[in-house]
Motif scaffolding. Structure first.
Motif, PDB file in Angstrom:
ATOM      1  N   ILE A   1     -25.171 -15.417  -2.857  1.00  0.00           N
ATOM      2  CA  ILE A   1     -25.333 -16.411  -3.932  1.00  0.00           C
ATOM      3  C   ILE A   1     -24.442 -17.631  -3.631  1.00  0.00           C
ATOM      4  CG2 ILE A   1     -24.997 -16.876  -6.407  1.00  0.00           C
ATOM      5  CD1 ILE A   1     -25.763 -13.927  -6.901  1.00  0.00           C
ATOM      6  N   CYS A   2     -23.188 -17.368  -3.224  1.00  0.00           N
ATOM      7  CA  CYS A   2     -22.284 -18.480  -2.853  1.00  0.00           C
ATOM      8  C   CYS A   2     -22.887 -19.263  -1.681  1.00  0.00           C
ATOM      9  CB  CYS A   2     -20.906 -17.954  -2.444  1.00  0.00           C
ATOM     10  SG  CYS A   2     -20.002 -17.170  -3.787  1.00  0.00           S
ATOM     11  N   GLN A   3     -23.389 -18.529  -0.685  1.00  0.00           N
ATOM     12  CA  GLN A   3     -23.950 -19.199   0.492  1.00  0.00           C
ATOM     13  C   GLN A   3     -25.145 -20.062   0.101  1.00  0.00           C
ATOM     14  OE1 GLN A   3     -24.777 -16.107   3.418  1.00  0.00           O
ATOM     15  NE2 GLN A   3     -22.683 -15.364   3.329  1.00  0.00           N
TER      16      GLN A   3
ATOM     17  N   SER B   1     -21.965 -12.747  -2.153  1.00  0.00           N
ATOM     18  CA  SER B   1     -21.661 -13.696  -1.064  1.00  0.00           C
ATOM     19  C   SER B   1     -22.904 -14.526  -0.736  1.00  0.00           C
ATOM     20  CB  SER B   1     -21.159 -12.961   0.189  1.00  0.00           C
ATOM     21  OG  SER B   1     -22.168 -12.142   0.708  1.00  0.00           O
TER      22      SER B   1
ATOM     23  N   SER C   1     -15.584 -17.185  -2.772  1.00  0.00           N
ATOM     24  CA  SER C   1     -15.953 -17.064  -1.345  1.00  0.00           C
ATOM     25  C   SER C   1     -14.809 -16.547  -0.483  1.00  0.00           C
ATOM     26  CB  SER C   1     -16.391 -18.426  -0.788  1.00  0.00           C
ATOM     27  OG  SER C   1     -17.469 -18.933  -1.523  1.00  0.00           O
TER      28      SER C   1
ATOM     29  N   THR D   1     -19.576 -16.940   4.565  1.00  0.00           N
ATOM     30  CA  THR D   1     -19.531 -17.563   3.239  1.00  0.00           C
ATOM     31  C   THR D   1     -18.615 -18.792   3.268  1.00  0.00           C
ATOM     32  OG1 THR D   1     -19.743 -15.316   2.407  1.00  0.00           O
ATOM     33  CG2 THR D   1     -19.345 -17.031   0.781  1.00  0.00           C
TER      34      THR D   1
ATOM     35  N   PHE E   1     -25.687 -21.451  -2.730  1.00  0.00           N
ATOM     36  CA  PHE E   1     -25.215 -22.649  -3.428  1.00  0.00           C
ATOM     37  C   PHE E   1     -24.800 -23.725  -2.417  1.00  0.00           C
ATOM     38  CE2 PHE E   1     -21.320 -24.960  -4.601  1.00  0.00           C
ATOM     39  CZ  PHE E   1     -21.898 -25.893  -5.461  1.00  0.00           C
ATOM     40  N   TYR E   2     -24.034 -23.323  -1.369  1.00  0.00           N
ATOM     41  CA  TYR E   2     -23.578 -24.320  -0.390  1.00  0.00           C
ATOM     42  C   TYR E   2     -24.767 -24.968   0.322  1.00  0.00           C
ATOM     43  CZ  TYR E   2     -19.024 -22.123  -1.103  1.00  0.00           C
ATOM     44  OH  TYR E   2     -17.874 -21.625  -1.659  1.00  0.00           O
TER      45      TYR E   2
ATOM     46  N   GLY F   1     -19.383 -22.910   3.164  1.00  0.00           N
ATOM     47  CA  GLY F   1     -18.598 -23.786   2.280  1.00  0.00           C
ATOM     48  C   GLY F   1     -18.060 -24.965   3.083  1.00  0.00           C
TER      49      GLY F   1
ATOM     50  N   SER G   1     -17.195 -21.737  -6.754  1.00  0.00           N
ATOM     51  CA  SER G   1     -17.778 -20.894  -5.723  1.00  0.00           C
ATOM     52  C   SER G   1     -16.743 -20.548  -4.640  1.00  0.00           C
ATOM     53  CB  SER G   1     -18.977 -21.642  -5.118  1.00  0.00           C
ATOM     54  OG  SER G   1     -19.526 -20.914  -4.085  1.00  0.00           O
TER      55      SER G   1
ATOM     56  N   LEU H   1     -18.590 -27.026  -9.368  1.00  0.00           N
ATOM     57  CA  LEU H   1     -19.323 -25.837  -8.898  1.00  0.00           C
ATOM     58  C   LEU H   1     -18.764 -25.369  -7.554  1.00  0.00           C
ATOM     59  CD1 LEU H   1     -22.991 -26.808  -9.871  1.00  0.00           C
ATOM     60  CD2 LEU H   1     -21.555 -25.051 -10.925  1.00  0.00           C
ATOM     61  N   TYR H   2     -18.450 -26.359  -6.704  1.00  0.00           N
ATOM     62  CA  TYR H   2     -17.910 -26.019  -5.385  1.00  0.00           C
ATOM     63  C   TYR H   2     -16.599 -25.225  -5.524  1.00  0.00           C
ATOM     64  CZ  TYR H   2     -14.917 -26.557  -1.409  1.00  0.00           C
ATOM     65  OH  TYR H   2     -14.021 -26.283  -0.409  1.00  0.00           O
TER      66      TYR H   2
END
Ligand SMILES: NC(=O)c1ccc[n+]([C@@H]2O[C@H](COP(=O)([O-])OP(=O)(O)OC[C@H]3O[C@@H](n4cnc5c(N)ncnc54)[C@H](OP(=O)(O)O)[C@@H]3O)[C@@H](O)[C@H]2O)c1
Length: 304
Positions: free
Chosen positions: A19-21, A17, A168, A261, A23-24, A265, A164, A160-161
Motif C-alpha cells: 500500500i505504501c509502495q 508495504s 515504510s 518500500t 502510494f509512492y 519513497g 507513509s 501523506l508522504y
C-alpha cells in the motif's frame, strides 16, 4: 456483486508495504503528469516558494488554483506530523499496541520477502525520528520564513508522504517486531551494510543542516554559492536524497538488494524535488543570468 467480493479478496492479499509502495508510485505519476500540463497550471499546482514570486496568472482556472495556496512556512506541519508519528510508532512498539500489531500481522500474513532484523527496525525508526526532529527544529528556529506560497496539493502530498514514510521505515521488519514481542531474549543480527547506511544517512543529515543554515543566512533572494551550492543548484535536495538513500540501505533486509518500500519513497522524493530543482535552476537563470547557473548540476552531481 461478484466484483465487490473479488475486490475485497484481492485487497486482503495486499500487504501494508505494498500500500505504501502504491502510494509512492501514484504520487510520482501525479507529479510527472502535472509536469505535462501547460506552464500556468503546472506552476499553480506544483510550484512553491521563491520560484512563485511575481507570477501573475492569466486564466480563470489558474487564478482559482492560486486561491487554494497556503504559506510555504506550512512545511512545519510535515515535521510536526513526522515527529508525532515516530513517537506514536515507538510508543506502539513499547506497549505492544493494537495498531502496530494489526499492521505487522497483516504484513507477515501476506509478504513473502525476508524481514529486516530487529536491530534495523530500531535504527531505521531512530533515523526517521532524527530527520523529523532536525527538520522541525530548523522550521522553528533556523529557517527565516518569507511570504512565499505553496499549493495546497503540494501540502497534502507532503502530509501523506510523511505519514507513509513513518510506516515504510519499519514495515518490512514486521516479522522481527512480532518475534521480539514473543521472545524473551532478543538476539541482534545486523546486516554488514547497516554501518554504511547509517554513515550515508549521517553525511546527508549533517550536510542538509549546513545547507539550511546557509540558506537562512542569505538575503532573500540571492544566489546560493557556498559549499555544495558551488556546484549544485539545490544542494539541500541532494542531501535529502543522500540521507534517504542511507535510510534505505540501513533498512534493507539481508539477502535483498534494497528495501523496496523505502526505495520507492526515495523515488518519489527524487521526482518531487527534481521537478522543483528544475524550476529553481530556470528561476535563478532568469534572475541572475544563465552563465552563473549553467555550469551547475540541478540536484544529482554528474547525473542531473
Ligand atoms: N521529502 C520530500 O518529499 C521533500 C519535499 C519537499 C522538501 N523537502 C525538504 O525540505 C527542505 C526545504 O525544501 P524547500 O523545497 O522548502 O526548499 P526551498 O524552497 O529552497 O526553501 C528553503 C528555505 O530557504 C529559503 N530560500 C530558498 N532559496 C533562497 C535564496 N536563493 N535566497 C534566500 N533564501 C532562499 C526559502 O525562503 P522562502 O520561505 O521565502 O521561500 C526557505 O525559507 C529541503 O531540504 C528539502 O529537501 C523534502
Amino acid at each position: 456483486m461478484d466484483w465487490i467480493q473479488e475486490l475485497a479478496k484481492a485487497l486482503r492479499d495486499v500487504s501494508p508495504s505494498q500500500i505504501c509502495q502504491a502510494f509512492y508510485v501514484f504520487a510520482s505519476i501525479t507529479i510527472i503528469t502535472i509536469q505535462t500540463l501547460p506552464t500556468t497550471y503546472r506552476q499553480a499546482l506544483m510550484d512553491y516558494g521563491a520560484r512563485l514570486q511575481n507570477k501573475s496568472r492569466q486564466s480563470l482556472l489558474a487564478r482559482f488554483l492560486d486561491c487554494l495556496q497556503v504559506p510555504h512556512s506550512w512545511f512545519l506541519h510535515f515535521y510536526i506530523l513526522s515527529v508525532s508519528l515516530s513517537a506514536f510508532w515507538g510508543w506502539q512498539y513499547v506497549t505492544r499496541g493494537a495498531v502496530l500489531r494489526e499492521i505487522a500481522s497483516a504484513q507477515v500474513a501476506v509478504a513473502k520477502t525476508p524481514s529486516m532484523d530487529i536491530s534495523q527496525v530500531y535504527v531505521a525508526w531512530a533515523l526517521m525520528a532524527l530527520q523529523g526532529t532536525r527538520r522541525l527544529y530548523e522550521s522553528l528556529f533556523v529557517t527565516r520564513s518569507g511570504s512565499s506560497p505553496m499549493s495546497s496539493l503540494h501540502w497534502l502530498l507532503g502530509l501523506l508522504y510523511y505519514a507513509s514514510m513513518s510506516i515504510s521505515v519499519w514495515v518490512e521488519g514486521s516479522g522481527a517486531i512480532i518475534n521480539s514481542w514473543e521472545d524473551e531474549h532478543i538476539i541482534f543480527h545486523p546486516p554488514k551494510r547497516l554501518p554504511l547506511g547509517v554513515a550515508l544517512f549521517t553525511a546527508g543529515w549533517l550536510k542538509q543542516y549546513e545547507c539550511h543554515k546557509y540558506l537562512s543566512s542569505l538575503k532573500k533572494y540571492t544566489l546560493p554559492e557556498q559549499g555544495w551550492f558551488k556546484h549544485i543548484v539545490c544542494a539541500h535536495y541532494s542531501s535529502e536524497c543522500l540521507l534517504y538513500f542511507g535510510l534505505c540501505v540501513s533498512a534493507t533486509p539481508s539477502g535483498k538488494l534494497f528495501n523496496n518500500t523505502v526505495l520507492l519513497g526515495l523515488l518519489f522524493i527524487a521526482i518531487n524535488l527534481g521537478t522543483t530543482a528544475k524550476g529553481t535552476k530556470e528561476w535563478y537563470a532568469q534572475k541572475f543570468g544563465a552563465e552563473k547557473v549553467d555550469p551547475k548540476w540541478r540536484m544529482i552531481p554528474f547525473v542531473w
